[in-house]
Design a protein around this motif. Structure first.
Motif, mmCIF file in Angstrom:
data_model
loop_
_atom_site.group_PDB
_atom_site.id
_atom_site.type_symbol
_atom_site.label_atom_id
_atom_site.label_comp_id
_atom_site.label_asym_id
_atom_site.label_seq_id
_atom_site.Cartn_x
_atom_site.Cartn_y
_atom_site.Cartn_z
ATOM 1 N N THR A 176 0.849 -1.187 0.000
ATOM 2 C CA THR A 176 0.000 0.000 0.000
ATOM 3 C C THR A 176 0.885 1.238 0.000
ATOM 4 O O THR A 176 1.790 1.368 0.827
ATOM 5 C CB THR A 176 -0.918 0.033 1.236
ATOM 6 N N SER A 177 0.657 2.122 -0.952
ATOM 7 C CA SER A 177 1.437 3.358 -1.032
ATOM 8 C C SER A 177 0.504 4.561 -0.971
ATOM 9 O O SER A 177 -0.689 4.459 -1.284
ATOM 10 C CB SER A 177 2.257 3.398 -2.325
ATOM 11 N N ARG A 178 1.058 5.686 -0.563
ATOM 12 C CA ARG A 178 0.266 6.908 -0.417
ATOM 13 C C ARG A 178 0.834 7.970 -1.345
ATOM 14 O O ARG A 178 2.049 8.218 -1.365
ATOM 15 C CB ARG A 178 0.311 7.395 1.029
ATOM 16 N N ARG A 231 -4.575 16.180 -1.180
ATOM 17 C CA ARG A 231 -5.609 15.150 -1.260
ATOM 18 C C ARG A 231 -4.935 13.789 -1.348
ATOM 19 O O ARG A 231 -4.843 13.189 -2.415
ATOM 20 C CB ARG A 231 -6.501 15.378 -2.476
ATOM 21 N N PRO A 232 -4.443 13.294 -0.232
ATOM 22 C CA PRO A 232 -3.715 12.010 -0.260
ATOM 23 C C PRO A 232 -4.614 10.863 -0.717
ATOM 24 O O PRO A 232 -5.798 10.816 -0.394
ATOM 25 C CB PRO A 232 -3.267 11.825 1.185
ATOM 26 N N ARG A 233 -4.007 9.990 -1.462
ATOM 27 C CA ARG A 233 -4.743 8.831 -1.975
ATOM 28 C C ARG A 233 -3.900 7.579 -1.780
ATOM 29 O O ARG A 233 -2.694 7.589 -2.032
ATOM 30 C CB ARG A 233 -5.049 9.017 -3.464
ATOM 31 N N ARG A 234 -4.539 6.538 -1.321
ATOM 32 C CA ARG A 234 -3.846 5.283 -1.121
ATOM 33 C C ARG A 234 -4.061 4.367 -2.324
ATOM 34 O O ARG A 234 -5.181 4.229 -2.816
ATOM 35 C CB ARG A 234 -4.341 4.583 0.149
#
Length: 356
Positions: free
Chosen positions: A14-16, A21-24
């Motif tokens: 899992t990366s961010r 507006r952070p999104r995984r």
């Protein structure tokens, strides 16, 4: 007892991304890999870059925890009993990392023998045995910085065998090695199997896998796509002819044109210095020389030969089928099977060695 037992292994990253507006994002590197390796077997794990080979090996040798699924090495669970696993395995990876250049080969092996907990009274004899095994006896007092790539790789193998592991993981040991050194490495690996060591080998060199491996699993897209002996895998393309063309400057559009020809079952290009080898798999007896050469119109052509299929051709066919299946999944026009189904099918009855 099996040397290695993997059951539905999965590894998800899992990366961010983004700040305001952070999104995984989630990436499945390994998606339900299952296989077994018997004691004393030399088992090959083949696949393109990014297929999940190294991730699978790192889960098996306790460097990564599986997201789900289980794996055992000589009966010990890699997640719940990692110390017992590490005592029984060795890990050799390709490249220049893992050795101290300013030390001699002898000093490197002495240092790692201490780290591996080899008894001081056994170190001298064990190091001498390994130097002889990998063909470095007489060169052990030279600094590693003066070693060739092949000599470094042989020293890597000696380092991985210091504590007499029952299972040895070899991750692309011959990468970047010249043909003579690669031949010596293959001889060393074959000697390990003769001595009773279980070996799990990853490589991009199909001739190497064909020569060494008792069985081979092909991984693509994080799942096992085929599993069996080299001869069984080659039987997948035994009803095909291979048209091999020496070309200079073949682009993707040229290969796409060839793929559209009737009776063509697979196309791949391999860079060989300044030239390319374009391999075209056709139905047995199909005469497509003229059509294939017409599809390559505008580029310089060298030698053109027709030959029997090899393990490399079987590997190309398996990987291309996997890519087509994934494209169908993405497009929503799959046939209803799943990646998990593939991996389970590949590890069905060992007597059948089912190829997915």
């Amino acid at each position: 007892m099996l040397a290695i037992e993997a059951r539905n292994l999965r590894r998800t990253y899992t990366s961010r991304t983004g700040f305001l507006r952070p999104r995984r994002t989630t990436t499945e590197a390994v998606r339900g890999v299952s296989f077994e390796v018997a004691r004393g077997e030399l088992f090959g794990l083949l696949g393109p870059n990014g297929a999940g080979k190294t991730t699978t090996i790192k889960m098996l040798n306790t460097l990564l925890l599986p997201t789900s699924g289980t794996a055992r090495v000589l009966g010990h669970d890699v997640a719940t009993d990692p110390v017992a696993v590490r005592r029984r395995i060795g890990y050799v990876f390709g490249g220049d990392r893992g050795l101290y250049d300013r030390l001699s080969a002898l000093d490197n092996l002495r240092y790692f023998a201490e780290l591996y907990g080899v008894e001081p009274r056994e170190q001298k004899r064990r190091i001498a045995e390994l130097l002889d095994l990998v063909g470095l006896a007489g060169r052990e007092r030279e600094r590693v910085e003066g070693y060739s790539r092949g000599m470094r790789q042989r020293l890597h193998i000696a380092r991985g065998l210091l504590h007499k592991p029952d299972v040895l993981f070899l991750d692309e040991p011959s990468i970047g090695v010249d043909p003579v050194a690669a031949r010596d490495l293959r001889r060393t690996v074959a000697d390990l199997r003769t001595g009773g060591t279980t070996v799990l080998l990853t490589t991009h060199y199909m001739a190497e896998a064909d020569e060494l491996c008792d069985r081979i699993a092909v991984i693509a897209g994080g799942t096992i796509r085929a599993l069996g002996t080299p001869d069984r895998l080659k039987s997948r393309v035994q009803e095909r002819d291979i048209l091999e063309i020496e070309a200079y400057g073949a682009a993707d559009e040229h290969l796409d044109r060839i793929r559209e020809l009737p009776a063509v079952r697979g196309v791949a290009a391999e860079d060989r210095g300044s030239r390319q080898a374009v391999m075209v798999q056709t139905e047995r007896g199909a005469e497509l020389h003229a059509q294939v050469l017409a599809a390559l119109d505008g580029i310089r052509i060298g030698r053109v030969v027709t030959r029997e299929p090899t393990l490399e051709d079987a590997y190309i066919a398996i990987v291309e089928e996997a890519e087509q299946a994934e494209e169908s999944e993405v497009a929503g026009i799959g046939t209803g099977g799943s990646a998990g189904d593939d991996s389970r099918g590949a590890t069905a009855d060992r007597s059948e060695e089912a190829a997915v």
